[in-house]
Design a protein around this motif. Structure first.
Motif, PDB file in Angstrom:
ATOM      1  N   LEU A 123      38.501 -25.567 -53.776  1.00 30.03           N
ATOM      2  CA  LEU A 123      38.025 -25.786 -52.830  1.00 30.03           C
ATOM      3  C   LEU A 123      36.868 -24.594 -52.122  1.00 30.03           C
ATOM      4  CD1 LEU A 123      41.014 -26.737 -49.873  1.00 30.03           C
ATOM      5  CD2 LEU A 123      38.117 -27.889 -50.520  1.00 30.03           C
ATOM      6  N   THR A 132      30.485 -32.180 -54.710  1.00 31.17           N
ATOM      7  CA  THR A 132      30.597 -31.576 -53.750  1.00 31.17           C
ATOM      8  C   THR A 132      28.530 -30.215 -54.073  1.00 31.17           C
ATOM      9  OG1 THR A 132      31.368 -29.650 -54.236  1.00 31.17           O
ATOM     10  CG2 THR A 132      32.835 -32.058 -53.194  1.00 31.17           C
ATOM     11  N   ARG A 133      28.365 -29.566 -54.434  1.00 31.33           N
ATOM     12  CA  ARG A 133      27.273 -29.074 -54.769  1.00 31.33           C
ATOM     13  C   ARG A 133      26.420 -29.387 -55.956  1.00 31.33           C
ATOM     14  NH1 ARG A 133      30.176 -26.807 -52.061  1.00 31.33           N
ATOM     15  NH2 ARG A 133      30.868 -24.460 -51.857  1.00 31.33           N
ATOM     16  N   GLU A 134      25.022 -29.838 -54.900  1.00 27.16           N
ATOM     17  CA  GLU A 134      23.507 -30.449 -55.389  1.00 27.16           C
ATOM     18  C   GLU A 134      22.945 -29.491 -56.191  1.00 27.16           C
ATOM     19  OE1 GLU A 134      23.067 -32.939 -55.449  1.00 27.16           O
ATOM     20  OE2 GLU A 134      24.290 -34.242 -53.761  1.00 27.16           O
ATOM     21  N   ARG A 148      34.568 -22.256 -49.852  1.00 32.15           N
ATOM     22  CA  ARG A 148      34.592 -22.595 -48.614  1.00 32.15           C
ATOM     23  C   ARG A 148      32.115 -23.002 -48.445  1.00 32.15           C
ATOM     24  NH1 ARG A 148      36.030 -17.430 -47.766  1.00 32.15           N
ATOM     25  NH2 ARG A 148      34.050 -16.283 -47.236  1.00 32.15           N
ATOM     26  N   SER A 149      31.792 -23.777 -47.414  1.00 33.21           N
ATOM     27  CA  SER A 149      31.201 -24.358 -47.747  1.00 33.21           C
ATOM     28  C   SER A 149      29.437 -23.599 -47.827  1.00 33.21           C
ATOM     29  CB  SER A 149      30.934 -25.152 -46.416  1.00 33.21           C
ATOM     30  OG  SER A 149      31.132 -24.117 -45.260  1.00 33.21           O
ATOM     31  N   ASP A 150      30.191 -22.077 -47.219  1.00 33.78           N
ATOM     32  CA  ASP A 150      28.970 -21.157 -47.610  1.00 33.78           C
ATOM     33  C   ASP A 150      29.234 -20.082 -48.441  1.00 33.78           C
ATOM     34  OD1 ASP A 150      31.355 -20.335 -46.957  1.00 33.78           O
ATOM     35  OD2 ASP A 150      30.962 -18.541 -45.055  1.00 33.78           O
ATOM     36  N   GLU A 151      29.850 -20.878 -49.345  1.00 25.96           N
ATOM     37  CA  GLU A 151      30.686 -19.403 -51.292  1.00 25.96           C
ATOM     38  C   GLU A 151      29.192 -19.430 -51.698  1.00 25.96           C
ATOM     39  OE1 GLU A 151      32.378 -16.783 -51.946  1.00 25.96           O
ATOM     40  OE2 GLU A 151      33.216 -18.561 -51.363  1.00 25.96           O
TER      41      GLU A 151
END
Length: 1706
Positions: free
Chosen positions: A1234, A1284-1286, A1236-1239
């Protein structure tokens, strides 16, 4: 009271002059002067105190006189140092001035106001210089203990400690955790010893509670440790039952009651502080323990009046303070907690509000917060923000109140200061009780029962009726304030007011206030009415309210009711979402039009117009019909109302603004009506601009700003800008750089901010043009010609004190920078440099060790560190540190703007070329010397903030310019010449007294500098490396050696920064070495002569590694310890009990929350470095002393969560390794599950690289290979990450990890098979158990199967890149089948990586398992081939095709294809796959030209060559394959023909004749025939030549492969063809290159074939004399040319041959 007023005036004068007009150096000089004054006054007091036994009257007056001077001096000293920040450090270190001594010496002054102000001054010093907080605290606590028996010392030092504790939350570095314990002990000691000595019991009680209350501001982390003790003290201070309270009342005298009340007020204050600052600790359990004393506290409140009667006036103040503190506490507690006391408290509140002790009109501080800020504008300038608000408050409060002062409430010394005010100014207790009562009434009224509300309201109304005159107004004011607050609460909690009767009473109350003589009260009443409408939210009720006002306005003639009710109409719908009824709107507009034209009363006009502006806002589009009449009304009034009535003009401005906003973008229209409206608006603005009143001008500017937003083309920008500049930069007013009216300046800057967002360049040009016209009356104080509007704004930023204005100026400058910095690069850099250099202390700058400058440094760089010789006029004289920080931030922004603008900014060769072409071009790289110099000046300043900004700038410069080569010295980079400067900028940051945040930042710069590879010489690198080594030594010293100056978490920050910096250096060193060893292997392949050059290259990388190697033993332990800490800190909260009680290696248990962010900031690189270290040791090394001598530090990760007694003495190396392996794997999986989206991307990449490194060595692979669940879990985590990561980088790194996991599983399966074969060597082959997935059934279980997880992940990648592969999608219209996509480079790399993984999958399956996955794998591989096989221009194979062929080859040669159990199934499936490939050709005729035949032919060849013969020798398949080759041989494209020959070449040489013969029989004749044809048509270009050469090679190969009896025929065919290519001498001279090359090729072949098949050769020569002659002349010519060549060759030895690398799939 007069004294307080005078002190305010003096303070204002000092702030405006010393604080506002002086630069930093002058301010430091002023501070020294103030200190001298304090020392002088101190002497006076000392003299007075010591002569107290003589004639004392004169000296006591001296003391009282001196106290006010001291208060002003201390306040100004505090404010000065607060403003100077860390730049004040030299002032405090200067022992001759003795600032600290001076302030501390007056802490025991006889006057309480001096003691408090001295404490406040210490607080300012602590906020400005965080390094002094601990030191001052220790000193004050020590004095407090030593002088426990002096009342002045007890109060003075306790004030000081409380003030310093209040400063801690403003200091980012905090104080050591243990200080809280010390303070709690001191406080308890004071409280316990209070009763021992009645002379100072009052002071000790007050001091004890003050310290506890101040301690609460340190927050939950500190307070939770002292909570039980505090709750016990709280419980003991109040009597436990009502009976005890009764007995208490009968005892004691006025003094004991005074002490008791002081103590209890203090306790209430401490609990309030606890509730406000430690909300996190307010669990149900704690709340239950807080409650018991509350009823007793309320009982005492009800008894106060009787106590007060019994003991006389001396208790008046203390009982008021007690009341105030109790109200304040109840207001912050949840009302549910004291429901039982509601009645008693409400009774007291009503009494306080209706029978106030004071006869003072408190409206000026009670009401403004209750009015709407827009309505306050009506009340004139007094309530608006101005530069002199500080003084105007005096006028506003009237004669009876002097305003607030610290001595009224010592407890405010630790609270957060209200914005803008430097010193807290609590009001006198009599007034603060009223404001606390109104607040508490608001909270309680919204929670009492509705029936009870009616009684309370009626009681309040009655009390207003019963009082008369000025008393009545005061009561009414208090009641309306209280009721207004309660409506606000009700609206917030969406409560209802109650039945009809309650509404009626409420209405009576508000309506009477609407007609009050006090304009503030009318304003508050109008807002109250709006809230009432919101809470009742019933349209009939709202309409009724409006009707009341309509009726009143029709009949009333007095100014008061007309103003009040007109405002009520405007406010009524404020909280109801706007006006929806057209009738209501028309009625309002009609009445307000009339009122606004009542020229007899400007007040009525102003209020009516203000109300109209609110209605325009609330009606929105409904107002359209009224726009024209309203506009003409506004214009008419603007022209007819005399300018002296400024308030009317201000209201007109608000109306115009509202109209412009309402019209919005419609103003851009071109119809006549719209242009008329626009002209009216512009005309109105012009009239207002000419008004002498500043506020009206401000309105004009904000109207123009709105117009510019909606209709930019119609606003004359040049006149607007010149108007703004005149206001902003006019030097006619001395105090501030510009107009003395704050609101006007704010309006101007807000307008500029908006203009530059769209048209920065134009605004800037107009400003400069304005100066060039230079009219006489406009004398700007800055030279705009030289520094432009930008420079003028920077100058203004430096002199401005208003926060909001400064923020707007910064935003304006930022917008200008983003749009213009690249075009005006030199100008912006010069501005920033001027600001930074204006203050640089040149003696410090010049003292840098310039001997380090290399000789290569050019002349202009040598001057970088020396001072400016010409002391020319600086446009910025001595700017403040905050302005310099802003300038440094601007430099960073300029760099990032240039980065977006193009590569020439970071390429010196290109920049110089372009600069020569056009001298106006400017590039950042040409200003590198300036960038370094600015970073250097900032990084070595006194101000810590500036040092941080300077280091950040340096970091950015190093990162961006590290790779820019130096054109004059090949092999070097441009930054190399600045290494002395970089070293000099970094060195001070590692000095022992440097704050940890600066050192942490400097570590980051160090590692970036070392890692950037700018410096290749190790001796030069050592200078910076040494700084990191010194920090590492500090880290090793351990917790004991840490300075006790800051919070423990700051040492965590510093240690982790050091470890992260080392990790970065180590990672780079390892990567460099790896790249070089790859390059080395490559070099060796190419030629051994490259040895020497390789040797030079390696030295720097291995050297860097050697530098780190020395400390690697220590580092690895520290890294592992840090990772273990991080692993513990990431545990969910339910495992908190498992955390070590004393904290981790680098954090203490108490500062765990503060330490967390530092770990999050640095764990990823440390993890990667640790993984690299472990793999470099191959997981073999274990320290011999590990676990034997139980080192106190660093803790090795083997001690994870174990008690030392239960731990085995020595762990086996296997266990240690397993722990480490799981530590790294655990952290990675936890994070990757998981992120974080701003990681940050870097963290994810570092984490994946760490896993990659981990699985590159055998031992960890054996762990993951042997544990299938672990492998599956890791694959699932990676799958989720890919979803989840492009970012292609992340996906590629993830795929690499997947490949390694699969490899590990393969190794595991191989190992098992091998050991089984060894064990069962004698047994029958049949009985061997099946290893690999799928066992004997071939079934795969999703979730448990590694194969399934791998396939899922690969499909995810492939379908993302090639949606056509998904059969579900192919049917949908979104995906057009047959359309070929050319993937991006990243996409191709991802697909290739996925295919490599796919082809490895069967290796981990059992034979049955392999059969079940084979169709999927084949489908995907052939699918990729089919979808991406597109012809490229140069005949190259697309990258994905190459990858899919490679994968296909790997798959077809899998041992499973030949294993007994799976052979037949594989054969069937492979045949089907071949059919699929063949079918690609026949799909759609129209698409054939797109499809690349070569790719498909290669695929067929791979099938023929790599599978067992039974797959491809089936007749029907073989026929189709041969057919494809036939078609391709006839291709017109020489490249295709050539490739076809090459493929046939390999097939013809297939060892199995059943495979090769059919091809030979079918295709050889055609090839020979084609070659015979070429006799007539000679090749024209290299491509055709290559076709012929390949053809000849094929026939030659055939000859070699043929059986003996057929060979002669073949040679006989081949020789004539070859001889036909030969040219005679004459033809050779004129032949084309291709023909010549063909001639040479044929000759070489003939010379080889002749001797091999001599009999056939001779026979042929004999039969054909022409051939013989041709051959002989060619051979002769050849020999001659060889002679010539050898002669040449001796002269110049040839260059080493270059190698052509081909991709071979066969």
């Amino acid at each position: 009271m007069d004294a307080i007023g005078c002190r305010r005036c003096v303070s204002f004068i000092l702030r405006a002059t010393v604080g506002g007009l002086l630069g930093e150096k002058a301010q430091i000089a002023a501070a020294k002067e103030i200190c001298q004054a304090i020392w002088k006054l101190k002497k006076v007091v000392d003299a007075a105190m010591s002569e107290s036994n003589l004639e004392t009257r004169i000296s006591t007056t001296d003391v009282t006189a001196s106290q006010h001077v001291l208060v002003c001096a201390l306040q100004e000293l505090g404010s000065l140092i607060h403003g100077l920040g860390t730049t004040a450090a030299p002032l405090l270190q200067d022992s001759s001035t003795g600032v600290l001594e001076a302030v501390i010496s007056v802490i025991i002054h006889p006057s309480i106001s001096v003691r408090l102000t001295a404490a406040w001054c210490l607080r300012c010093i602590a906020v400005a210089l965080p390094s002094y907080v601990s030191l001052l605290l220790d000193r004050c606590i020590e004095r407090l203990g030593a002088l426990k028996s002096s009342p002045e010392a007890v109060t003075g030092y306790s004030f000081a400690v409380a003030a310093l504790l209040g400063a801690v939350k403003h200091s980012p570095l905090g104080i050591p955790h243990g200080k809280g314990k010390v303070i709690m002990t001191v406080a308890e000691d004071l409280l316990c010893s209070a009763s021992q000595n009645s002379r100072i019991s009052l002071q000790r009680t007050q001091a004890g509670w003050l310290l506890i209350a101040a301690l609460m501001t340190l927050g939950p982390a500190v307070v939770q440790h002292h909570l039980p003790r505090m709750l016990l003290l709280w419980k003991c201070i109040f009597p436990s039952s009502p009976k005890d309270l009764e007995t208490e009342k009968t005892r004691g005298d006025s003094f004991t009651w005074q002490v008791t009340l002081e103590g209890r007020a203090g306790a209430l204050c401490a609990i309030k502080s606890f509730v406000s600052h430690c909300a996190g600790l307010l669990t149900d359990d704690v709340v239950q323990r807080l409650l018991p004393p509350l009823p007793s506290a309320v009982d005492l409140l009800t008894q106060l009046s009787s106590i007060y009667k019994s003991y006389g006036n001396s208790l008046k103040t203390s009982s008021t303070v007690y009341r105030h503190k109790l109200y304040e506490l109840l207001a912050v507690l949840p009302p549910k907690t004291y429901e039982g006391s509601f009645c008693a408290v409400l009774k007291e509140l009503v009494a306080d509000l209706t029978v106030p002790d004071s006869q003072i009109d408190a409206s000026t501080f009670l009401l403004p917060p209750l009015c709407h800020e827009n309505d306050l504008l009506l009340l004139g300038p007094l309530l608006q923000e101005t530069d002199h608000r500080f003084i105007e408050e005096q006028l506003l409060l009237g004669n009876s109140i002097a305003g607030g002062s610290l001595e009224y409430d010592p407890y405010s010394i630790y609270e957060k200061v209200a914005k803008g005010d430097s010193v807290p100014k609590p009001l006198p207790p009599v007034l603060s009780v009223i404001s606390a009562a109104t607040r508490l009434f608001g909270v309680m009224f919204s929670h009492v029962a509705e029936s009870h509300r009616l009684q309370v309201l009626e009681q309040l109304l009655n009390s207003i009726k019963q009082t008369k005159g000025s008393r009545q107004q005061i009561v009414q004011l208090n009641v309306v304030s209280a009721f207004s607050t309660s409506l606000k609460h009700l609206a917030n909690c969406k409560g209802s007011l109650g039945p009809e009767e309650v509404r009626r009473s409420a209405l009576t109350l508000v309506m009477s206030a609407l007609e009050s003589n006090n304009p503030l009260l009318r304003c508050a009443a109008a807002e109250c009415l709006a809230r009432l409408a919101q809470v009742v939210s019933d349209s009939a009720f709202t309409a009724g309210l409006a009707q009341v006002s309509f009726d009143k306005l029709k009949s009333a003639r007095d100014v008061v009711s007309r103003t009040g009710h007109s405002l009520a109409l405007g406010c009524l719908y404020r909280y109801l979402g706007g006006i929806g009824s057209i009738q209501h709107l028309n009625a309002c507009v009609g009445i307000l039009y009339t009122l606004s034209q009542d020229s007899t009363s400007p007040d009525v006009q102003a209020w009516a117009l203000h109300s109209l502006s609110l209605i325009v806002d609330l009606a929105g589009p409904l107002y359209n019909v009224h726009v024209e009449p309203t506009l003409s009304l506004v214009l008419m009034l603007l022209l007819t109302v005399p300018p002296a009535y400024a308030e009317v003009h201000q209201s007109l401005g608000r109306c115009l603004n509202a109209l412009i906003t309402m019209l919005g973008p419609e103003l851009q229209g071109s119809s006549t009506t719209v242009s008329a409206l626009r002209t009216s608006c512009l005309l109105g603005c012009a009239v207002m601009q000419d008004n002498p009143d500043c506020l009206v001008q401000a309105q004009a500017i904000s109207c123009l700003q709105q117009l510019h937003m909606f209709a930019p083309r119609h606003v004359n920008l040049s006149s607007l800008v010149s108007c703004l500049c005149e206001i902003l930069l006019d030097n006619s007013v001395l105090v501030n750089l510009c107009s003395s009216y704050l609101l006007l300046r704010r309006a101007v800057v807000a307008c500029l901010r908006q203009l530059v967002q769209r048209e920065a360049a134009e605004v800037s040009e107009y400003a400069v043009a304005l100066v060039k016209e230079s009219r006489e009356d406009f004398t700007p104080d800055v030279n705009i010609r030289e520094i432009g509007l930008e420079g003028a704004l920077l100058g203004l930023l430096d002199k401005e004190l208003d926060q909001r204005l400064c923020q707007d100026i910064k935003e304006t400058l930022t917008h200008m920078l983003t749009s213009m910095a690249v075009e005006k690069l030199s100008f912006w850099l010069k501005l920033c440099k001027d600001v930074l250099a204006a203050s640089a202390d040149f003696n410090t700058v010049a003292s840098v060790d310039t001997t380090q400058e290399e000789e290569t440094a050019k002349v202009d760089d040598a001057s970088v560190l020396t001072s400016d010789s010409d002391e020319r006029f600086h446009p910025f004289s001595n700017p403040r540190w905050s302005t310099r920080v802003f300038a440094a931030e601007c430099v960073c922004k300029i760099v990032s703007q240039c980065e977006n603008a193009g590569s020439a900014h970071f390429d010196i060769t290109l920049a110089q070329e372009r600069k020569q072409r056009d001298s106006r071009d400017d590039f950042l790289v040409l200003h590198l010397a300036d960038l370094i110099r600015m970073a250097f000046m900032a990084a070595t300043d006194h101000s810590d903030q500036l040092r941080l900004s300077g280091l950040q700038t340096l970091l950015i410069v190093v990162r961006k310019f590290a790779a820019v080569p130096e054109p004059e010295f090949p092999g070097h980079v441009i930054l190399e010449q600045y290494q002395a400067n970089v070293g000099a900028a970094l060195r001070p940051a590692f000095a022992p007294e440097t704050p940890p945040d600066v050192t942490a930042k400097a570590c980051q710069v160090c590692s970036a500098w070392i890692a950037s590879g700018v410096v290749s010489d190790l001796n030069d690198l050592r200078r910076v490396h040494q700084l990191l080594v010194s920090s590492l030594v500090k880290v090793q010293a351990g917790k004991e050696a840490q300075s006790q100056q800051y919070n423990e978490s700051t040492s965590t920050m510093e240690i982790l920064a050091v470890l992260k910096a080392w990790a970065e250096v180590y990672i780079v060193a390892v990567e460099k070495q790896k790249n070089q060893s790859d390059a080395h292997n490559h070099c060796l392949k190419i030629a051994n002569s490259a040895e020497e050059s390789y040797g030079e290259v390696t030295s720097s990388a291995s050297g860097l590694l050697d530098l780190v190697q020395a400390d690697l033993g220590t580092l690895s332990k520290l890294w592992l310890a840090a990772l273990q800490d991080f692993a513990l800190l990431t545990l969910p909260s339910e495992y908190a009990s498992q955390l070590p009680a004393e904290g981790g290696t680098f954090y203490t248990a108490e500062t765990i929350e503060n330490a967390r962010p530092h770990y999050y900031n640095s764990w990823a690189l440390i993890l990667y470095a640790t993984a690299l270290w472990l793999t470099s040791t191959g997981f073999i090394v274990v320290d011999p002393d590990e676990g034997v001598t139980n080192l106190s530090r660093p803790v090795t990760p083997t001690t994870m969560c174990q008690d030392s007694s239960t731990r085995p003495l020595v762990k086996s190396p296997e266990d240690v390794n397993t722990d480490r392996f799981h530590l790294i794997l655990g952290i990675s999986v936890e994070f990757l599950c998981l992120p974080r989206s701003d990681e940050a991307m870097e963290n994810i990449i570092a984490c994946l690289r760490a896993l990659q490194a981990l699985f590159e060595v055998p031992w960890p692979r054996s762990k993951i290979g042997g544990d299938q669940e672990l492998g599956v879990e890791l694959l699932n985590v990676l799958h989720r990450l890919i979803l989840t990561r492009e970012s292609p980088d992340i996906q590629l790194a993830a795929l690499e990890v997947v490949r390694l996991i699969l490899f590990a599983a393969q190794e595991h399966v191989k190992e098992k098979r091998r050991s089984a074969e060894v064990d069962d060597g004698a047994a029958e082959k049949e009985t061997l158990p099946e290893f690999g997935e799928g066992k004997d059934t071939g079934g795969l279980v999703p979730g448990k199967s590694l194969v399934f997880a791998t396939l899922e992940l690969c499909v995810c990648i492939l379908v993302r890149q090639l949606p056509q592969l998904n059969p579900k999608l192919t049917c949908s219209p979104a995906v057009q089948s047959g359309k070929h996509l050319l993937l991006s480079e990243d996409g191709s790399r991802l697909v290739a990586a996925a295919l490599v993984i796919l082809s490895d999958v069967p290796a981990i399956c059992s034979p049955e398992g392999s059969v079940s996955v084979l169709p999927t794998i084949l489908y995907l591989i052939i699918g990729v081939l089919k979808e991406t096989a597109v012809k490229l221009q140069d005949g190259q194979l697309p990258f994905t095709v190459a990858a899919s062929l490679q994968a296909l080859k790997g798959l077809l040669s899998s041992p499973m294809a030949r294993a007994e159990k799976s052979r037949t199934a594989w054969t069937d499936l492979l045949r089907s796959a071949l059919v699929t490939v063949l079918n690609c050709w026949d799909q759609v005729d129209g698409l054939l030209q797109e499809l690349d035949e070569v790719s498909l032919l290669t695929a067929i060849t791979v099938f023929v060559m790599s599978t067992s013969p039974e797959v491809t020798t089936v007749e029907c398949l073989q026929k189709r394959c041969i057919e494809k080759f036939k078609i391709t041989l006839d291709s017109k494209d020489p490249l295709v023909q050539c490739k076809c020959y090459q493929l046939l070449h390999s097939i013809f040489q297939h060892p199995n004749k059943t495979v090769s013969y059919p091809y030979i029989h079918s295709l050889a004749p055609a090839i020979v025939g084609k070659l015979q044809e070429t006799e007539k048509v000679k090749p024209e270009n290299a491509a055709e030549l290559q076709v012929i050469q390949e053809g000849i090679k094929v026939v030659t190969a055939l000859t070699a492969a043929a059986e003996e009896e057929h060979r002669g025929h073949l040679v006989a065919c081949l020789l004539p063809i070859l001889i036909s290519f030969l040219l005679d001498e004459n033809a050779l001279v004129s032949a084309t290159n291709s023909a010549k090359n063909l001639h040479e090729f044929a000759l070489q072949n003939l010379m080889q074939i002749g001797p091999q098949y001599s009999s056939v050769f001779k026979k042929l020569m004999a039969s054909s004399p022409t051939m013989k002659a041709r051959l002989e002349s060619a051979v002769k010519g050849n020999q001659e040319s060889i002679k010539v060549k050898t002669a040449k060759h001796a002269k110049n030895p040839g260059k080493s041959s270059s190698i052509q690398l081909k991709t071979s799939f066969l």
